[in-house]
Write a protein that holds these residues in place. Structure first.
Motif, PDB file in Angstrom:
ATOM      1  N   VAL A  60      38.199  35.429  40.765  1.00 36.34           N
ATOM      2  CA  VAL A  60      39.279  35.740  41.704  1.00 36.34           C
ATOM      3  C   VAL A  60      40.062  36.961  41.235  1.00 36.34           C
ATOM      4  CG1 VAL A  60      41.458  34.872  42.647  1.00 36.34           C
ATOM      5  CG2 VAL A  60      39.456  33.399  42.593  1.00 36.34           C
ATOM      6  N   VAL A  61      40.348  37.045  39.944  1.00 37.13           N
ATOM      7  CA  VAL A  61      41.072  38.201  39.410  1.00 37.13           C
ATOM      8  C   VAL A  61      40.260  39.474  39.606  1.00 37.13           C
ATOM      9  CG1 VAL A  61      41.917  39.256  37.271  1.00 37.13           C
ATOM     10  CG2 VAL A  61      42.470  36.897  37.805  1.00 37.13           C
ATOM     11  N   ALA A  62      38.958  39.409  39.445  1.00 37.39           N
ATOM     12  CA  ALA A  62      38.109  40.582  39.631  1.00 37.39           C
ATOM     13  C   ALA A  62      38.127  41.071  41.077  1.00 37.39           C
ATOM     14  CB  ALA A  62      36.672  40.270  39.213  1.00 37.39           C
ATOM     15  N   LEU A  63      38.416  40.194  42.016  1.00 36.76           N
ATOM     16  CA  LEU A  63      38.478  40.586  43.422  1.00 36.76           C
ATOM     17  C   LEU A  63      39.818  41.216  43.807  1.00 36.76           C
ATOM     18  CD1 LEU A  63      36.742  37.477  45.010  1.00 36.76           C
ATOM     19  CD2 LEU A  63      35.765  39.743  44.655  1.00 36.76           C
ATOM     20  N   LEU A  64      40.813  41.095  42.936  1.00 34.88           N
ATOM     21  CA  LEU A  64      42.124  41.684  43.214  1.00 34.88           C
ATOM     22  C   LEU A  64      42.069  43.199  43.079  1.00 34.88           C
ATOM     23  CD1 LEU A  64      44.419  39.284  41.144  1.00 34.88           C
ATOM     24  CD2 LEU A  64      44.167  39.344  43.622  1.00 34.88           C
ATOM     25  N   PRO A  65      43.020  43.905  43.734  1.00 33.85           N
ATOM     26  CA  PRO A  65      43.104  45.346  43.491  1.00 33.85           C
ATOM     27  C   PRO A  65      43.398  45.625  42.017  1.00 33.85           C
ATOM     28  CG  PRO A  65      44.490  44.694  45.346  1.00 33.85           C
ATOM     29  CD  PRO A  65      43.970  43.445  44.726  1.00 33.85           C
ATOM     30  N   MET A  66      42.977  46.767  41.539  1.00 36.66           N
ATOM     31  CA  MET A  66      43.049  47.083  40.120  1.00 36.66           C
ATOM     32  C   MET A  66      44.473  46.981  39.568  1.00 36.66           C
ATOM     33  SD  MET A  66      41.202  47.605  37.678  1.00 36.66           S
ATOM     34  CE  MET A  66      39.867  48.629  37.278  1.00 36.66           C
ATOM     35  N   ARG A  67      45.472  47.401  40.306  1.00 35.09           N
ATOM     36  CA  ARG A  67      46.838  47.375  39.802  1.00 35.09           C
ATOM     37  C   ARG A  67      47.368  45.963  39.642  1.00 35.09           C
ATOM     38  NH1 ARG A  67      47.473  46.916  44.867  1.00 35.09           N
ATOM     39  NH2 ARG A  67      49.058  47.354  46.345  1.00 35.09           N
ATOM     40  N   MET A  68      46.753  44.987  40.307  1.00 36.65           N
ATOM     41  CA  MET A  68      47.192  43.596  40.216  1.00 36.65           C
ATOM     42  C   MET A  68      46.352  42.775  39.235  1.00 36.65           C
ATOM     43  SD  MET A  68      47.935  42.867  44.237  1.00 36.65           S
ATOM     44  CE  MET A  68      48.481  41.207  43.946  1.00 36.65           C
ATOM     45  N   GLN A  69      45.339  43.379  38.645  1.00 43.99           N
ATOM     46  CA  GLN A  69      44.440  42.648  37.744  1.00 43.99           C
ATOM     47  C   GLN A  69      44.981  42.495  36.327  1.00 43.99           C
ATOM     48  OE1 GLN A  69      40.605  44.443  37.601  1.00 43.99           O
ATOM     49  NE2 GLN A  69      40.054  43.830  39.672  1.00 43.99           N
ATOM     50  N   PHE A  70      45.876  43.352  35.910  1.00 40.84           N
ATOM     51  CA  PHE A  70      46.258  43.390  34.495  1.00 40.84           C
ATOM     52  C   PHE A  70      46.935  42.109  33.990  1.00 40.84           C
ATOM     53  CE2 PHE A  70      48.852  44.620  30.851  1.00 40.84           C
ATOM     54  CZ  PHE A  70      47.855  45.127  30.035  1.00 40.84           C
ATOM     55  N   PRO A  71      48.020  41.632  34.608  1.00 40.03           N
ATOM     56  CA  PRO A  71      48.679  40.437  34.037  1.00 40.03           C
ATOM     57  C   PRO A  71      47.781  39.195  33.986  1.00 40.03           C
ATOM     58  CG  PRO A  71      50.148  41.544  35.557  1.00 40.03           C
ATOM     59  CD  PRO A  71      48.818  42.204  35.699  1.00 40.03           C
ATOM     60  N   PRO A  72      47.087  38.828  35.082  1.00 42.77           N
ATOM     61  CA  PRO A  72      46.225  37.655  34.948  1.00 42.77           C
ATOM     62  C   PRO A  72      45.011  37.917  34.055  1.00 42.77           C
ATOM     63  CG  PRO A  72      46.066  38.545  37.167  1.00 42.77           C
ATOM     64  CD  PRO A  72      47.136  39.307  36.464  1.00 42.77           C
ATOM     65  N   GLY A  73      44.561  39.165  34.003  1.00 42.36           N
ATOM     66  CA  GLY A  73      43.433  39.499  33.136  1.00 42.36           C
ATOM     67  C   GLY A  73      43.770  39.332  31.670  1.00 42.36           C
ATOM     68  N   VAL A  74      44.979  39.704  31.286  1.00 43.04           N
ATOM     69  CA  VAL A  74      45.410  39.528  29.897  1.00 43.04           C
ATOM     70  C   VAL A  74      45.504  38.045  29.562  1.00 43.04           C
ATOM     71  CG1 VAL A  74      47.352  39.853  28.322  1.00 43.04           C
ATOM     72  CG2 VAL A  74      46.570  41.742  29.741  1.00 43.04           C
ATOM     73  N   LEU A  75      46.015  37.263  30.481  1.00 43.37           N
ATOM     74  CA  LEU A  75      46.097  35.823  30.268  1.00 43.37           C
ATOM     75  C   LEU A  75      44.698  35.210  30.096  1.00 43.37           C
ATOM     76  CD1 LEU A  75      47.936  33.358  30.110  1.00 43.37           C
ATOM     77  CD2 LEU A  75      47.677  33.130  32.581  1.00 43.37           C
ATOM     78  N   LEU A  76      43.756  35.633  30.923  1.00 41.00           N
ATOM     79  CA  LEU A  76      42.374  35.153  30.783  1.00 41.00           C
ATOM     80  C   LEU A  76      41.774  35.604  29.457  1.00 41.00           C
ATOM     81  CD1 LEU A  76      41.060  35.773  34.395  1.00 41.00           C
ATOM     82  CD2 LEU A  76      41.370  33.560  33.296  1.00 41.00           C
ATOM     83  N   LEU A  77      42.089  36.823  29.060  1.00 41.86           N
ATOM     84  CA  LEU A  77      41.578  37.353  27.799  1.00 41.86           C
ATOM     85  C   LEU A  77      42.108  36.563  26.609  1.00 41.86           C
ATOM     86  CD1 LEU A  77      39.799  39.805  27.039  1.00 41.86           C
ATOM     87  CD2 LEU A  77      41.883  41.092  26.721  1.00 41.86           C
ATOM     88  N   ILE A  78      43.345  36.105  26.684  1.00 34.44           N
ATOM     89  CA  ILE A  78      43.944  35.319  25.610  1.00 34.44           C
ATOM     90  C   ILE A  78      43.381  33.894  25.583  1.00 34.44           C
ATOM     91  CG2 ILE A  78      46.120  34.285  24.838  1.00 34.44           C
ATOM     92  CD1 ILE A  78      47.483  36.874  25.863  1.00 34.44           C
ATOM     93  N   CYS A  79      43.141  33.315  26.752  1.00 39.01           N
ATOM     94  CA  CYS A  79      42.646  31.932  26.833  1.00 39.01           C
ATOM     95  C   CYS A  79      41.171  31.792  26.461  1.00 39.01           C
ATOM     96  CB  CYS A  79      42.839  31.395  28.248  1.00 39.01           C
ATOM     97  SG  CYS A  79      44.549  31.161  28.700  1.00 39.01           S
TER      98      CYS A  79
END
Length: 82
Positions: free
Chosen positions: A17-36
């Motif tokens: 779902v995060v990958a389907l978001l526009p690039m400017r909206m991917q960073f905060p949830p992407g960092v959370l996924l990267l940490i988890c």
């Protein structure tokens, strides 16, 4: 079914779902996924063995290869093309 598999499946769906978001909206949830991700990988490895943990690690590295490469270059002081 172990909770680790349920949470890993939810992580994969969230990453999609995060990958389907526009690039400017991917960073905060992407960092959370990267940490988890490391926590989930270790948890899967603990529940199902080293082979499953290594497969999960390979999948994680495949999905996040560009962000990980970017941060690795940045942390090691190499030139990062923005």
């Amino acid at each position: 079914m172990e909770y680790s598999v349920v949470f890993a499946a939810l992580w994969v769906i969230s990453a999609t779902v995060v990958a389907l978001l526009p690039m400017r909206m991917q960073f905060p949830p992407g960092v959370l996924l990267l940490i988890c991700a490391p926590v989930l990988i270790v948890w899967l490895g603990y529940d199902y063995g080293v082979i499953v943990g290594l497969l999960a690690l390979a999948g994680f590295l495949s999905m996040f290869r560009y962000p990980l490469r970017y941060y690795w270059l940045k942390w090691t002081g190499h030139e990062v093309s923005e």
